[in-house]
Design a protein around this motif. Structure first.
Motif, PDB file in Angstrom:
ATOM      1  N   LEU A   1      -7.019   5.817   7.121  1.00 47.62           N
ATOM      2  CA  LEU A   1      -5.899   5.228   6.387  1.00 47.62           C
ATOM      3  C   LEU A   1      -5.959   3.710   6.360  1.00 47.62           C
TER       4      LEU A   1
ATOM      5  N   ASN B   1      -4.833   2.524  -1.790  1.00 45.47           N
ATOM      6  CA  ASN B   1      -4.184   1.628  -0.831  1.00 45.47           C
ATOM      7  C   ASN B   1      -3.453   0.492  -1.550  1.00 45.47           C
TER       8      ASN B   1
ATOM      9  N   GLY C   1     -10.404   2.751   5.543  1.00 49.65           N
ATOM     10  CA  GLY C   1     -10.954   3.642   4.516  1.00 49.65           C
ATOM     11  C   GLY C   1     -12.082   4.510   5.014  1.00 49.65           C
TER      12      GLY C   1
ATOM     13  N   LYS D   1       0.890   6.707   0.805  1.00 45.38           N
ATOM     14  CA  LYS D   1      -0.052   5.690   0.375  1.00 45.38           C
ATOM     15  C   LYS D   1      -0.123   5.635  -1.153  1.00 45.38           C
TER      16      LYS D   1
ATOM     17  N   ASP E   1       0.712  11.326   4.415  1.00 48.81           N
ATOM     18  CA  ASP E   1       0.323  10.033   3.873  1.00 48.81           C
ATOM     19  C   ASP E   1      -0.380  10.114   2.524  1.00 48.81           C
TER      20      ASP E   1
ATOM     21  N   ASP F   1       0.797  -1.227   0.000  1.00 49.77           N
ATOM     22  CA  ASP F   1       0.000   0.000   0.000  1.00 49.77           C
ATOM     23  C   ASP F   1       0.828   1.275   0.000  1.00 49.77           C
ATOM     24  N   ARG F   2       2.157   1.187  -0.118  1.00 50.57           N
ATOM     25  CA  ARG F   2       3.009   2.373  -0.025  1.00 50.57           C
ATOM     26  C   ARG F   2       3.917   2.509  -1.237  1.00 50.57           C
TER      27      ARG F   2
ATOM     28  N   ARG G   1     -11.825   6.001   0.155  1.00 54.05           N
ATOM     29  CA  ARG G   1     -11.805   6.523   1.524  1.00 54.05           C
ATOM     30  C   ARG G   1     -12.894   7.580   1.693  1.00 54.05           C
TER      31      ARG G   1
ATOM     32  N   ASP H   1      -2.247   5.806  -3.436  1.00 53.93           N
ATOM     33  CA  ASP H   1      -3.529   6.313  -3.940  1.00 53.93           C
ATOM     34  C   ASP H   1      -3.214   7.057  -5.228  1.00 53.93           C
TER      35      ASP H   1
END
Length: 462
Positions: A200, A420, A203, A382, A373, A31-32, A153, A384
């Protein structure tokens, strides 16, 4: 551990240097994000899953800082007649809605946001104006469940109605009337926060909302309003929540500061026709402002977004969707923001594409305290990520990516959405049962309109 690499894209990173990288590679593990750079500078780990980004613009997931649950189904009622629409929202939300209504609306609005590249959104649990469905936690639970099902989210703004109390609601099973007190609503907000405040992780997040009080309203009932503000702030501090409000104008931010409801954890929507004292109060308190350039309030008054930014106030962008004249297309709202202020100042350089892109990415993340984040394509943040299909006539020639994204893109250009680290949409195809969502939304509105005798609001005006 799953490693994924996006290759060959043009990345608008929104990082501290505001880099725009041609032929970029973005690598994320689970997720990163672990790497962002030009193809020559990034090594793709062996065995990585590949996403071909040729012909795309890639952005951090868009953040919509102000929208309304419920409005996704009621958006067209009244054919643009504002007062009739507001009255219809009150009737349906407080007396004519069921669990099925709130579930269908949550699924529909989540689908629209996903397909528009909005990966994070603040959603007020009602409104239109100050009618929040917090008589029980059921509507909030349904909204959060739809968010988790969709994979995006949502920061759910749960809150309190306008004084005086009690308020009369009809239960969601339509079996009885409910006499709703301020204390009842506050207790439900606390329950929702305890269950759903992990933006985070799961969601879903929860923030608090209460009505904006103008100085003349406050003067009529100061002790009651002060007590309500204290109670809301006590819960906010105890649960570690954010706080938002809907509809500041003409002295109300200055008043809010004296009531102790402003701080770096607060973000205030609309905020039109502000006084100098209002703007200074926002600056002193570290409050963020959410600008809604496509909203009716921005026709009736003006949010001084450029001036606030020049002062150092953090300004985010919100759709105020859905409503009779707008949806969740943040690209539309970016372009609207540019034209809105350029027309006011009669200056085509008052705001630039980078400014509005900041307002729905990194500055919006800052408004909710998550700029470490979310909001940019940077190592450690993240995954995203939103990818736009650039192989279209309105995007060509393929030059000036900032201008292309802020002034020529639209929600229909969103090709791929990753939240994520999970690919939620690829080539505009999701894993959701979109037909079922659409059918349920249509049926639930039909049923709600019939229950509330609002069929006359289905007629279009000539």
């Amino acid at each position: 551990m799953t490693t994924t690499a996006i290759t060959g894209t043009t990345a608008i990173t929104m990082d501290a240097a505001r880099r725009v990288i041609e032929n970029a590679t973005i690598v994320y593990e689970d997720d990163r994000i672990v790497a962002v750079g030009s193809a020559a500078d990034v090594t793709i780990p062996a065995g990585a899953e590949m996403i071909d980004g040729a012909g795309t613009l890639t952005l951090p997931g868009l953040i919509d800082s102000h929208a309304h649950a419920g409005h996704g189904l009621t958006r067209n009622l009244g054919a643009g007649a504002g007062d009739a629409w507001f009255d219809a929202c009150e009737d349906i939300y407080t007396r004519g809605s069921t669990a099925g209504f709130w579930q269908a609306e949550a699924q529909l609005s989540a689908l629209e946001r996903l397909k528009a590249g909005i990966t994070t959104c603040t959603m007020l649990l009602g409104g239109g104006a100050d009618h929040y469905r917090t008589d029980t936690r059921e509507a909030g639970d349904l909204h959060c469940a739809a968010t988790r099902e969709t994979g995006i989210r949502t920061m759910l703004a749960a809150g309190l109605n306008r004084a005086p109390f009690p308020k009369t609601y009809r239960s969601l099973d339509l079996s009885r009337d409910i006499s709703l007190s301020f204390e009842n609503q506050l207790a439900v907000c606390a329950e929702l926060a305890e269950s759903h405040n992990d933006l985070l992780g799961t969601g879903t997040g929860v923030c608090l909302i209460m009505p904006v009080y103008q100085p003349d309203e406050f003067a009529e009932n100061p002790e009651t309003i002060r007590r309500m503000c204290r109670d809301v702030m006590d819960l906010r501090e105890k649960a570690g929540l954010l706080f938002t409000q809907d509809g500041h104008r003409n002295g109300s931010i200055e008043l809010a500061e004296t009531l102790g409801i402003l701080g770096p954890w607060s973000y205030l929507s609309h905020s039109v026709d502000l006084t100098t004292q209002d703007m200074q109060a926002a600056k002193r308190s570290g409050t963020s402002i959410v600008h809604n350039p496509s909203a009716i309030m921005s026709i009736l008054g003006r949010c001084p977004a450029p001036e606030l930014r020049d002062m150092g106030v953090n300004v985010a962008l919100g759709s105020d969707a859905a409503a009779p004249d707008r949806g969740y297309d943040m690209f539309r709202h970016m372009a609207q923001c540019l034209h809105y202020h350029r027309r006011h100042f009669r200056d085509p350089e008052v705001m630039m594409p980078i400014d509005v892109l900041e307002m729905c990415t990194i500055d919006a993340a800052r408004a909710i305290g998550l700029d470490g984040d979310l909001g940019s394509l940077e190592v450690g943040k993240k995954a995203d990520i939103v990818m736009l299909d650039r192989e279209q006539a309105h995007f060509y020639p393929p030059i000036m990516p900032l201008t292309a994204a802020a002034q020529f893109a639209n929600a229909g250009d969103v090709d791929t959405v990753i939240v994520n680290g999970n690919v939620l949409m690829r080539h505009r195809k999701t894993k959701l049962d979109e037909r079922q969502i659409l059918n349920a939304a249509a049926q639930e509105l039909t049923d709600a309109v019939a229950r509330c005798d609002l069929e006359h609001l289905l007629q279009e005006t000539a």
